[in-house]
Design a protein around this motif. Structure first.
Motif, PDB file in Angstrom:
ATOM      1  N   TYR A   1      69.440   3.130 -11.940  1.00 12.67           N
ATOM      2  CA  TYR A   1      69.091   4.329 -12.707  1.00 12.67           C
ATOM      3  C   TYR A   1      70.184   5.384 -12.582  1.00 12.67           C
ATOM      4  O   TYR A   1      70.941   5.394 -11.615  1.00 12.67           O
ATOM      5  CB  TYR A   1      67.776   4.940 -12.202  1.00 12.67           C
ATOM      6  CG  TYR A   1      66.641   3.962 -12.099  1.00 12.67           C
ATOM      7  CD1 TYR A   1      66.195   3.265 -13.222  1.00 12.67           C
ATOM      8  CD2 TYR A   1      66.007   3.730 -10.883  1.00 12.67           C
ATOM      9  CE1 TYR A   1      65.152   2.353 -13.119  1.00 12.67           C
ATOM     10  CE2 TYR A   1      64.962   2.826 -10.769  1.00 12.67           C
ATOM     11  CZ  TYR A   1      64.543   2.129 -11.890  1.00 12.67           C
ATOM     12  OH  TYR A   1      63.527   1.234 -11.788  1.00 12.67           O
ATOM     13  N   GLU A   2      70.212   6.297 -13.564  1.00  9.91           N
ATOM     14  CA  GLU A   2      71.042   7.506 -13.447  1.00  9.91           C
ATOM     15  C   GLU A   2      70.161   8.561 -12.801  1.00  9.91           C
ATOM     16  O   GLU A   2      69.154   8.988 -13.370  1.00  9.91           O
ATOM     17  CB  GLU A   2      71.542   7.944 -14.822  1.00  9.91           C
ATOM     18  CG  GLU A   2      72.540   6.937 -15.372  1.00  9.91           C
ATOM     19  CD  GLU A   2      73.314   7.461 -16.563  1.00  9.91           C
ATOM     20  OE1 GLU A   2      73.619   8.666 -16.611  1.00  9.91           O
ATOM     21  OE2 GLU A   2      73.595   6.642 -17.455  1.00  9.91           O
ATOM     22  N   VAL A   3      70.532   8.935 -11.588  1.00 11.07           N
ATOM     23  CA  VAL A   3      69.647   9.713 -10.728  1.00 11.07           C
ATOM     24  C   VAL A   3      70.156  11.144 -10.577  1.00 11.07           C
ATOM     25  O   VAL A   3      71.352  11.359 -10.357  1.00 11.07           O
ATOM     26  CB  VAL A   3      69.546   9.047  -9.334  1.00 11.07           C
ATOM     27  CG1 VAL A   3      68.598   9.826  -8.423  1.00 11.07           C
ATOM     28  CG2 VAL A   3      69.087   7.592  -9.469  1.00 11.07           C
ATOM     29  N   SER A   4      69.235  12.104 -10.690  1.00  9.01           N
ATOM     30  CA  SER A   4      69.577  13.495 -10.372  1.00  9.01           C
ATOM     31  C   SER A   4      68.627  14.003  -9.299  1.00  9.01           C
ATOM     32  O   SER A   4      67.513  13.488  -9.124  1.00  9.01           O
ATOM     33  CB  SER A   4      69.512  14.384 -11.619  1.00  9.01           C
ATOM     34  OG  SER A   4      68.207  14.388 -12.161  1.00  9.01           O
ATOM     35  N   LEU A   5      69.105  15.002  -8.571  1.00 10.05           N
ATOM     36  CA  LEU A   5      68.339  15.617  -7.484  1.00 10.05           C
ATOM     37  C   LEU A   5      68.306  17.112  -7.729  1.00 10.05           C
ATOM     38  O   LEU A   5      69.356  17.742  -7.873  1.00 10.05           O
ATOM     39  CB  LEU A   5      69.032  15.348  -6.143  1.00 10.05           C
ATOM     40  CG  LEU A   5      68.553  16.194  -4.959  1.00 10.05           C
ATOM     41  CD1 LEU A   5      67.147  15.778  -4.527  1.00 10.05           C
ATOM     42  CD2 LEU A   5      69.528  16.090  -3.787  1.00 10.05           C
ATOM     43  N   GLU A   6      67.101  17.683  -7.785  1.00 11.31           N
ATOM     44  CA  GLU A   6      66.966  19.142  -7.869  1.00 11.31           C
ATOM     45  C   GLU A   6      66.773  19.662  -6.453  1.00 11.31           C
ATOM     46  O   GLU A   6      65.808  19.289  -5.775  1.00 11.31           O
ATOM     47  CB  GLU A   6      65.728  19.517  -8.711  1.00 11.31           C
ATOM     48  CG  GLU A   6      65.796  19.077 -10.149  1.00 11.31           C
ATOM     49  CD  GLU A   6      66.180  20.192 -11.119  1.00 11.31           C
ATOM     50  OE1 GLU A   6      66.152  21.374 -10.727  1.00 11.31           O
ATOM     51  OE2 GLU A   6      66.528  19.864 -12.259  1.00 11.31           O
TER      52      GLU A   6
ATOM     53  N   PHE B   1      60.129  11.534 -13.259  1.00 13.50           N
ATOM     54  CA  PHE B   1      60.198  12.557 -12.218  1.00 13.50           C
ATOM     55  C   PHE B   1      59.451  12.091 -10.984  1.00 13.50           C
ATOM     56  O   PHE B   1      58.324  11.592 -11.079  1.00 13.50           O
ATOM     57  CB  PHE B   1      59.586  13.868 -12.727  1.00 13.50           C
ATOM     58  CG  PHE B   1      60.380  14.466 -13.831  1.00 13.50           C
ATOM     59  CD1 PHE B   1      61.402  15.366 -13.572  1.00 13.50           C
ATOM     60  CD2 PHE B   1      60.163  14.066 -15.149  1.00 13.50           C
ATOM     61  CE1 PHE B   1      62.182  15.870 -14.599  1.00 13.50           C
ATOM     62  CE2 PHE B   1      60.936  14.573 -16.180  1.00 13.50           C
ATOM     63  CZ  PHE B   1      61.949  15.482 -15.896  1.00 13.50           C
ATOM     64  N   VAL B   2      60.096  12.248  -9.823  1.00 12.80           N
ATOM     65  CA  VAL B   2      59.445  11.989  -8.540  1.00 12.80           C
ATOM     66  C   VAL B   2      59.409  13.326  -7.815  1.00 12.80           C
ATOM     67  O   VAL B   2      60.465  13.870  -7.457  1.00 12.80           O
ATOM     68  CB  VAL B   2      60.222  10.942  -7.712  1.00 12.80           C
ATOM     69  CG1 VAL B   2      59.507  10.683  -6.387  1.00 12.80           C
ATOM     70  CG2 VAL B   2      60.413   9.646  -8.505  1.00 12.80           C
ATOM     71  N   ARG B   3      58.207  13.890  -7.665  1.00  5.04           N
ATOM     72  CA  ARG B   3      58.090  15.221  -7.060  1.00  5.04           C
ATOM     73  C   ARG B   3      57.614  15.096  -5.615  1.00  5.04           C
ATOM     74  O   ARG B   3      56.484  14.661  -5.365  1.00  5.04           O
ATOM     75  CB  ARG B   3      57.120  16.114  -7.848  1.00  5.04           C
ATOM     76  CG  ARG B   3      57.189  17.585  -7.393  1.00  5.04           C
ATOM     77  CD  ARG B   3      56.240  18.512  -8.160  1.00  5.04           C
ATOM     78  NE  ARG B   3      56.384  18.496  -9.593  1.00  5.04           N
ATOM     79  CZ  ARG B   3      57.347  19.108 -10.280  1.00  5.04           C
ATOM     80  NH1 ARG B   3      58.276  19.809  -9.634  1.00  5.04           N
ATOM     81  NH2 ARG B   3      57.387  19.040 -11.594  1.00  5.04           N
TER      82      ARG B   3
ATOM     83  N   PRO C   1      63.056  18.373  -2.030  1.00  6.34           N
ATOM     84  CA  PRO C   1      63.185  16.966  -1.655  1.00  6.34           C
ATOM     85  C   PRO C   1      63.892  16.756  -0.312  1.00  6.34           C
ATOM     86  O   PRO C   1      63.474  15.902   0.480  1.00  6.34           O
ATOM     87  CB  PRO C   1      64.006  16.367  -2.803  1.00  6.34           C
ATOM     88  CG  PRO C   1      63.782  17.272  -3.954  1.00  6.34           C
ATOM     89  CD  PRO C   1      63.548  18.642  -3.392  1.00  6.34           C
ATOM     90  N   LEU C   2      64.957  17.530  -0.057  1.00  2.32           N
ATOM     91  CA  LEU C   2      65.761  17.258   1.143  1.00  2.32           C
ATOM     92  C   LEU C   2      65.061  17.679   2.437  1.00  2.32           C
ATOM     93  O   LEU C   2      65.568  17.417   3.526  1.00  2.32           O
ATOM     94  CB  LEU C   2      67.139  17.908   1.022  1.00  2.32           C
ATOM     95  CG  LEU C   2      68.008  17.349  -0.114  1.00  2.32           C
ATOM     96  CD1 LEU C   2      69.359  18.050  -0.152  1.00  2.32           C
ATOM     97  CD2 LEU C   2      68.194  15.826   0.009  1.00  2.32           C
ATOM     98  N   ALA C   3      63.897  18.297   2.326  1.00  2.00           N
ATOM     99  CA  ALA C   3      63.129  18.624   3.538  1.00  2.00           C
ATOM    100  C   ALA C   3      62.489  17.373   4.147  1.00  2.00           C
ATOM    101  O   ALA C   3      62.022  17.414   5.281  1.00  2.00           O
ATOM    102  CB  ALA C   3      62.072  19.681   3.222  1.00  2.00           C
ATOM    103  N   GLN C   4      62.461  16.265   3.390  1.00  6.58           N
ATOM    104  CA  GLN C   4      61.944  15.000   3.933  1.00  6.58           C
ATOM    105  C   GLN C   4      63.125  14.053   4.158  1.00  6.58           C
ATOM    106  O   GLN C   4      63.826  13.686   3.205  1.00  6.58           O
ATOM    107  CB  GLN C   4      60.951  14.349   2.966  1.00  6.58           C
ATOM    108  CG  GLN C   4      59.679  15.162   2.776  1.00  6.58           C
ATOM    109  CD  GLN C   4      58.605  14.386   2.044  1.00  6.58           C
ATOM    110  OE1 GLN C   4      58.260  13.259   2.413  1.00  6.58           O
ATOM    111  NE2 GLN C   4      58.045  15.000   1.007  1.00  6.58           N
ATOM    112  N   PRO C   5      63.358  13.623   5.395  1.00  6.16           N
ATOM    113  CA  PRO C   5      64.525  12.763   5.686  1.00  6.16           C
ATOM    114  C   PRO C   5      64.569  11.506   4.811  1.00  6.16           C
ATOM    115  O   PRO C   5      65.652  11.061   4.434  1.00  6.16           O
ATOM    116  CB  PRO C   5      64.336  12.397   7.162  1.00  6.16           C
ATOM    117  CG  PRO C   5      63.459  13.483   7.722  1.00  6.16           C
ATOM    118  CD  PRO C   5      62.591  13.970   6.602  1.00  6.16           C
ATOM    119  N   ASN C   6      63.431  10.961   4.446  1.00  7.29           N
ATOM    120  CA  ASN C   6      63.446   9.730   3.655  1.00  7.29           C
ATOM    121  C   ASN C   6      63.814   9.954   2.190  1.00  7.29           C
ATOM    122  O   ASN C   6      63.880   8.990   1.417  1.00  7.29           O
ATOM    123  CB  ASN C   6      62.114   8.990   3.774  1.00  7.29           C
ATOM    124  CG  ASN C   6      62.021   8.217   5.077  1.00  7.29           C
ATOM    125  OD1 ASN C   6      63.053   7.853   5.652  1.00  7.29           O
ATOM    126  ND2 ASN C   6      60.820   7.978   5.558  1.00  7.29           N
TER     127      ASN C   6
END
Ligand SMILES: C[S@@+](CC[C@H](N)C(=O)[O-])C[C@H]1O[C@@H](n2cnc3c(N)ncnc32)[C@H](O)[C@@H]1O
Ligand SMILES: Nc1nc2[nH]cc(C(=O)O)c2c(=O)[nH]1
Ligand code: SF4
Ligand SMILES: [Mg+2]
Length: 215
Positions: A94-99, A27-29, A76-81
């Motif tokens: 990796y198999e990537v998901s975005l919450e 997890f990357v928070r 996450p999408l509040a940061q452009p990067n």
């Protein structure tokens, strides 16, 4: 100046939610969120955090040798990067998901990412932030989630499911009880009674480790 992101935590655990629930996942928070859902279990990510370079984050992720990586927050999408981070995680194999809360435009997210778009219910107190244009962009690689606080929220979710044909657009429609607001059993009984084309999801990590950050 290298690309940076403000990060609350990077940790390795079992995915507690979505279609990969139960699978070991990094997890990357990301820090910061423009919403204030009344039930938010991650309010500790609203502020603080550490500015880290993309390379530094990718290096820590790689150290766990994961198959699955979940980018969450905060929003996450509040940061452009977040956009280059997601692409580089996919490039790394990796198999990537975005919450994501669904309040921000999801169109620039790499199509290899499974976007888990939360449609905020009235019970969250943030339903006015829903960006319904996102629904048109959903593909079978994506997932739609409703966090249900009450019977009224459930009825609202069913009406959106039907109105937008969500089960035909996204690969999964997930219904999750808001932890502390609604019993999982009530929600399960309603889903069965209505024979809904959805998956009930419980937050596995809360049963295993309570509400501890970093799990
Ligand atoms: C903490 S949010 C971070 C990502 C993004 N901001 C969002 O809302 O999707 C991750 C997921 O946890 C869910 N969540 C937060 N608090 C919850 C709670 N008390 N019970 C159930 N789900 C919760 C959110 O609705 C969201 O689907
Ligand atoms: N184990 C575990 N699984 C999760 N899935 C989504 C999470 C999130 O906070 O977005 C989360 C989390 O915080 N922990
Ligand atoms: S959008 Fe996500 S992180 Fe932000 S307050 Fe709502 S649940 Fe919490
Ligand atoms: Mg969480």
């Amino acid at each position: 100046m290298q690309d940076t992101l403000r990060i609350t935590e990077v940790f390795y655990s079992l995915q507690g939610e979505t279609r990969t629930a139960g699978l070991p996942t990094v997890f990357v928070r990301l820090t910061g969120c423009p919403l204030r859902c009344q039930y938010c279990d991650s309010a500790y990510a609203f502020s603080g955090g550490t500015l880290r370079t993309l390379d530094d984050i990718l290096e820590q992720v790689a150290s766990y040798r994961p198959r699955y990586v979940c980018v969450t927050g905060g929003e996450p999408l509040a940061q452009p990067n977040a956009i280059p981070l997601l692409k580089q995680l996919c490039d790394a194999g990796y198999e990537v998901s975005l919450e994501t809360s669904g309040a921000l435009d999801i169109s620039a997210v790499d199509p290899r990412v499974s976007r888990v778009v939360d449609l905020k219910t009235p019970g969250s107190k943030e339903a006015h932030r829903n960006r319904y244009e996102n629904i048109e962009l959903l593909t079978p690689n994506d997932q739609v989630k409703f966090v249900i606080c009450s019977r009224e929220d459930y009825d609202w979710a069913v009406s959106k499911l039907i109105q937008y044909g969500l089960d035909q657009r996204a690969g999964e429609v997930l219904l999750s009880p808001s932890h502390h607001d609604l019993s999982a059993r009530d929600l399960a009984d309603w889903v069965v009674a209505d024979n809904l084309p959805v998956r009930l999801q419980l937050q596995l990590h809360k049963y295993l480790w309570n509400d501890e950050p970093g799990r």
